[in-house]
Motif scaffolding. Sequence first.
Motif, PDB file in Angstrom:
ATOM      1  N   THR A 250      19.102   6.671   9.752  1.00  0.00           N
ATOM      2  CA  THR A 250      18.418   7.727  10.493  1.00  0.00           C
ATOM      3  C   THR A 250      17.095   7.168  10.993  1.00  0.00           C
ATOM      4  OG1 THR A 250      19.414   9.500   9.172  1.00  0.00           O
ATOM      5  CG2 THR A 250      17.378  10.025  10.356  1.00  0.00           C
ATOM      6  N   PHE A 251      16.936   7.111  12.319  1.00  0.00           N
ATOM      7  CA  PHE A 251      15.667   6.646  12.892  1.00  0.00           C
ATOM      8  C   PHE A 251      15.527   7.179  14.311  1.00  0.00           C
ATOM      9  CE2 PHE A 251      18.695   3.190  13.760  1.00  0.00           C
ATOM     10  CZ  PHE A 251      18.527   2.990  15.120  1.00  0.00           C
ATOM     11  N   LYS A 252      14.309   7.084  14.845  1.00  0.00           N
ATOM     12  CA  LYS A 252      14.012   7.542  16.201  1.00  0.00           C
ATOM     13  C   LYS A 252      13.130   6.509  16.895  1.00  0.00           C
ATOM     14  CE  LYS A 252      14.062  12.424  14.776  1.00  0.00           C
ATOM     15  NZ  LYS A 252      13.268  13.687  14.703  1.00  0.00           N
ATOM     16  N   ILE A 253      13.364   6.328  18.189  1.00  0.00           N
ATOM     17  CA  ILE A 253      12.555   5.410  18.984  1.00  0.00           C
ATOM     18  C   ILE A 253      11.967   6.183  20.155  1.00  0.00           C
ATOM     19  CG2 ILE A 253      12.459   3.194  20.170  1.00  0.00           C
ATOM     20  CD1 ILE A 253      15.088   2.442  18.875  1.00  0.00           C
ATOM     21  N   LYS A 254      10.655   6.139  20.290  1.00  0.00           N
ATOM     22  CA  LYS A 254       9.974   6.824  21.380  1.00  0.00           C
ATOM     23  C   LYS A 254      10.070   6.012  22.676  1.00  0.00           C
ATOM     24  CE  LYS A 254       6.548   9.006  18.350  1.00  0.00           C
ATOM     25  NZ  LYS A 254       5.098   9.114  18.022  1.00  0.00           N
ATOM     26  N   PRO A 255       9.886   6.652  23.829  1.00  0.00           N
ATOM     27  CA  PRO A 255       9.885   5.917  25.094  1.00  0.00           C
ATOM     28  C   PRO A 255       8.839   4.799  25.093  1.00  0.00           C
ATOM     29  CG  PRO A 255       9.958   8.284  25.507  1.00  0.00           C
ATOM     30  CD  PRO A 255       9.724   8.114  24.030  1.00  0.00           C
ATOM     31  N   GLY A 256       9.266   3.607  25.505  1.00  0.00           N
ATOM     32  CA  GLY A 256       8.354   2.472  25.590  1.00  0.00           C
ATOM     33  C   GLY A 256       8.131   1.729  24.290  1.00  0.00           C
ATOM     34  N   GLN A 257       8.681   2.227  23.183  1.00  0.00           N
ATOM     35  CA  GLN A 257       8.542   1.531  21.899  1.00  0.00           C
ATOM     36  C   GLN A 257       9.525   0.366  21.816  1.00  0.00           C
ATOM     37  OE1 GLN A 257       8.991   4.412  18.642  1.00  0.00           O
ATOM     38  NE2 GLN A 257       6.880   3.983  18.046  1.00  0.00           N
ATOM     39  N   THR A 258       9.182  -0.606  20.987  1.00  0.00           N
ATOM     40  CA  THR A 258      10.117  -1.667  20.636  1.00  0.00           C
ATOM     41  C   THR A 258      10.340  -1.620  19.128  1.00  0.00           C
ATOM     42  OG1 THR A 258       9.414  -3.111  22.448  1.00  0.00           O
ATOM     43  CG2 THR A 258      10.547  -4.151  20.616  1.00  0.00           C
ATOM     44  N   LEU A 259      11.583  -1.376  18.738  1.00  0.00           N
ATOM     45  CA  LEU A 259      11.966  -1.356  17.323  1.00  0.00           C
ATOM     46  C   LEU A 259      12.618  -2.680  16.977  1.00  0.00           C
ATOM     47  CD1 LEU A 259      12.689  -0.162  14.519  1.00  0.00           C
ATOM     48  CD2 LEU A 259      14.718   0.854  15.592  1.00  0.00           C
ATOM     49  N   GLY A 260      12.101  -3.344  15.953  1.00  0.00           N
ATOM     50  CA  GLY A 260      12.720  -4.549  15.441  1.00  0.00           C
ATOM     51  C   GLY A 260      13.489  -4.230  14.176  1.00  0.00           C
ATOM     52  N   LEU A 261      14.800  -4.482  14.191  1.00  0.00           N
ATOM     53  CA  LEU A 261      15.617  -4.306  12.988  1.00  0.00           C
ATOM     54  C   LEU A 261      15.726  -5.654  12.289  1.00  0.00           C
ATOM     55  CD1 LEU A 261      18.650  -1.973  13.866  1.00  0.00           C
ATOM     56  CD2 LEU A 261      16.621  -1.440  12.497  1.00  0.00           C
ATOM     57  N   LEU A 262      15.189  -5.709  11.081  1.00  0.00           N
ATOM     58  CA  LEU A 262      15.198  -6.947  10.301  1.00  0.00           C
ATOM     59  C   LEU A 262      16.136  -6.787   9.127  1.00  0.00           C
ATOM     60  CD1 LEU A 262      11.343  -7.584  10.099  1.00  0.00           C
ATOM     61  CD2 LEU A 262      12.906  -8.012  11.999  1.00  0.00           C
TER      62      LEU A 262
END
Length: 286
Positions: free
Chosen positions: A28-40
């Motif tokens: 469960t996660f959310k990403i806002k517009p313009g964000q960069t999420l790194g999955l490690l």
Amino acid sequence: MNTNLEYIVETNQLSKKYRKRTVVDGLTFKIKPGQTLGLLGPNGAGKTTTIRMLMGLTRPSSGSAAIFGLNLATQIKQIHTRIGVVFEKPNLFENLSGYENLSIFCRLYNQPLSLIKPLLERMDLWDRAAEPVKVYSKGMRQRILILRALVHQPQLLFLDEPCSGLDPVSSRIIRDYLLELKKSGVTILLTSHDMEEVDELCDLIGFVNNGKLMVLEEKNTLKAEYGQSSLKVVYRNGDQLIEETITPSRENLLHLNELYDKGQVVSVHSMEASLSEIFRRLSILA
């Protein structure tokens, strides 16, 4: 396009099982517009499977996801026109030139061929555009893959190990371009084992292990909560200059004070916690 979306990507208990093996477990996660999420996470943690589910390439066993506010299960065609993807394993047309590889995707997305030259120039590939991809270096092929994912100007980009095993020049060109995309408002989800890359590109970091999201934090919050700052100390010992990196423990600070008393200290710089160290700590905790 709905420009007022609070989140570009939302997942709720997203899971994937292969027979009795759970590969992704309730993400469960959310990403806002313009964000960069790194999955490690370590190899086999479920990162690539997560991306494949969000692209509609494999169905979740349970849970749900929305991209651009659209239901992943029922509106995947509308989603596909607005996303770009680069997988770790290249899948270019080897016998075609770099230009021809991009032109195919321009036609698929009904984009003008005039887009190709500035894209190739930006990635420092225009002088090699007419050569077949099979003679390109790995770094050059990766740059073509990224450009191919961008010909239709997607609002969301999925990147699976974008700079893995690349030469420093190609890595720098790709990272600089990704930073430009980020500043222009493109939302990015990437997986990577390169902590320098993650530190440079990502605002939000998720740590996945055994399919579970163990930690999801803003980068600076993650460093403050799980990292430990250190001091870079340069001091004289006879004719030699010695450089040490120390943690601010009582014992180390007493040692530093002694060096000051003896007039040996040349410089002291504070260093923030590194993501590499945090990654190692989280791997142990998981």
